[in-house]
Design an enzyme around this catalytic site. Structure first.
Site, PDB file in Angstrom:
ATOM      1  N   GLY A  16       0.785  -1.233   0.000  1.00 34.16           N
ATOM      2  CA  GLY A  16       0.000   0.000   0.000  1.00 34.16           C
ATOM      3  C   GLY A  16       0.815   1.280   0.000  1.00 34.16           C
ATOM      4  N   THR A  17       2.019   1.251  -0.599  1.00 32.19           N
ATOM      5  CA  THR A  17       2.780   2.515  -0.643  1.00 32.19           C
ATOM      6  C   THR A  17       2.131   3.508  -1.615  1.00 32.19           C
ATOM      7  OG1 THR A  17       4.370   1.785  -2.327  1.00 32.19           O
ATOM      8  CG2 THR A  17       4.967   1.393  -0.023  1.00 32.19           C
TER       9      THR A  17
ATOM     10  N   ARG B 161      -5.586  -8.408  -8.752  1.00 33.91           N
ATOM     11  CA  ARG B 161      -6.637  -9.275  -9.286  1.00 33.91           C
ATOM     12  C   ARG B 161      -7.155  -8.696 -10.589  1.00 33.91           C
ATOM     13  NH1 ARG B 161      -9.071 -13.325  -7.098  1.00 33.91           N
ATOM     14  NH2 ARG B 161     -11.011 -13.026  -8.205  1.00 33.91           N
TER      15      ARG B 161
ATOM     16  N   LEU C 143     -10.005  -7.809 -13.013  1.00 32.94           N
ATOM     17  CA  LEU C 143     -11.430  -7.509 -12.830  1.00 32.94           C
ATOM     18  C   LEU C 143     -12.215  -7.991 -14.052  1.00 32.94           C
ATOM     19  CD1 LEU C 143     -10.841  -3.971 -11.348  1.00 32.94           C
ATOM     20  CD2 LEU C 143     -11.822  -5.923 -10.105  1.00 32.94           C
TER      21      LEU C 143
ATOM     22  N   HIS D  79       0.617   0.864 -13.157  1.00 29.51           N
ATOM     23  CA  HIS D  79       1.310  -0.351 -13.607  1.00 29.51           C
ATOM     24  C   HIS D  79       2.810  -0.074 -13.676  1.00 29.51           C
ATOM     25  CE1 HIS D  79       1.789  -4.185 -15.603  1.00 29.51           C
ATOM     26  NE2 HIS D  79       2.644  -3.564 -16.413  1.00 29.51           N
TER      27      HIS D  79
HETATM   28  C1  GAR Z   1       3.323  -1.340  -7.458  1.00 31.52           C
HETATM   29  O1  GAR Z   1       4.587  -1.395  -8.047  1.00 31.52           O
HETATM   30  C2  GAR Z   1       2.254  -1.379  -8.540  1.00 31.52           C
HETATM   31  O2  GAR Z   1       2.606  -0.708  -9.714  1.00 31.52           O
HETATM   32  C3  GAR Z   1       2.180  -2.866  -8.798  1.00 31.52           C
HETATM   33  O3  GAR Z   1       2.256  -3.451  -7.521  1.00 31.52           O
HETATM   34  C4  GAR Z   1       3.027  -2.610  -6.668  1.00 31.52           C
HETATM   35  C5  GAR Z   1       2.219  -2.330  -5.430  1.00 31.52           C
HETATM   36  O4  GAR Z   1       2.964  -1.606  -4.499  1.00 31.52           O
HETATM   37  N1  GAR Z   1       0.960  -3.186  -9.452  1.00 31.52           N
HETATM   38  C6  GAR Z   1       0.870  -4.120 -10.382  1.00 31.52           C
HETATM   39  O5  GAR Z   1       1.789  -4.803 -10.726  1.00 31.52           O
HETATM   40  C7  GAR Z   1      -0.526  -4.282 -10.964  1.00 31.52           C
HETATM   41  N2  GAR Z   1      -0.481  -5.017 -12.175  1.00 31.52           N
HETATM   42  P1  GAR Z   1       2.247  -0.907  -3.271  1.00 31.52           P
HETATM   43  O6  GAR Z   1       1.307  -1.946  -2.653  1.00 31.52           O
HETATM   44  O7  GAR Z   1       3.368  -0.545  -2.360  1.00 31.52           O
HETATM   45  O8  GAR Z   1       1.491   0.287  -3.791  1.00 31.52           O
END
Ligand code: GAR
Length: 214
Positions: free
Chosen positions: A15-16, A94, A96, A112
């Site tokens: 969740g950053t 996930r 959708l 992304h």
């Molecule tokens: C982030 O790098 C985001 O871009 C990626 O997961 C990470 C979550 O980090 N998302 C994907 O790969 C979606 N396809 P976070 O939980 O620290 O925000």
């Protein structure tokens, strides 16, 4: 206080990006407010971040549902009840369903960790390094039924260094994700507010015209 667009944030992990949005929403003139955080994983660190910020947080464990559609339809009900206008995917791992995406047209944003259309899907940093690209980055885009292929709101690039590992590259990209998401949400929310204002003016002028004609 100025009007704000209500936003729900969907997470699966650390969740950053959620934290970056929480921090951005603190500014009094930021045009969005987070009304709900939903995680499909009970142990997501982002849940704690939401609760610490005083934001309602819900866990909807997808393993409790017998199909993707069932999970998505419950999610859609919860989002509708929150009265959010935008849904921000922030590390929500996930896919959708098409029916969910169609229920929320032009309303779902996703961050992304690659420069789309390169490297959609998972393991983006590994694949970027394998491909030998000199730049990587992140993309903020609207979600459509096709995976990681919706209209792009913005992108940020970072250099790929000779000694990069997937982890070091991911960390460099993540810093840019945080800035891009806050900026992109601001742009989209401001656009919605402007359109609302224009609609209101149109409505008012129609009312006054019909009063004149009366
Ligand atoms: C982030 O790098 C985001 O871009 C990626 O997961 C990470 C979550 O980090 N998302 C994907 O790969 C979606 N396809 P976070 O939980 O620290 O925000």
């Amino acid at each position: 206080m100025s009007e704000k667009i209500k936003v729900a944030v969907l997470i699966s992990g650390n969740g950053t990006n959620l934290q970056a949005l929480i921090d951005a929403c603190i500014a009094p003139n930021y045009p969005a407010e987070i009304v709900l955080v939903v995680s499909n994983k009970a142990n997501a660190k982002g849940i704690k971040r939401a609760r610490e910020a005083g934001i309602a947080a819900r866990i909807i464990d997808h393993t409790n549902f017998s199909s993707r559609e069932e999970f998505d339809s419950e999610l859609s009900i919860i989002l509708s009840n929150s009265q959010c206008k935008l849904v921000c995917l922030a590390g929500f791992m996930r896919i959708l369903s098409e029916s969910f995406v169609n229920t929320w047209p032009n309303s779902i944003l996703n961050i992304h960790p690659s420069l789309l259309p390169s490297f959609p899907g998972t393991k983006t940093h590994e694949r970027a390094l394998e491909a030998g690209v000199k730049f990587s980055g992140c993309t903020l885009h609207f979600v459509t039924a096709e995976l990681d292929a919706g209209p792009i709101i913005g992108q940020a690039a970072v250099p790929v260094l000779d000694n990069d590992t997937p982890k070091t590259l991911a960390n460099r990209v993540l810093i840019e994700e945080h800035k891009l998401y806050a900026l992109g949400l601001e742009l989209v929310a401001n656009k919605i507010l402007k359109n609302k204002e224009a609609d209101l003016h149109r409505e008012q002028s129609t009312v006054s015209k019909s009063l004149i004609n009366f």
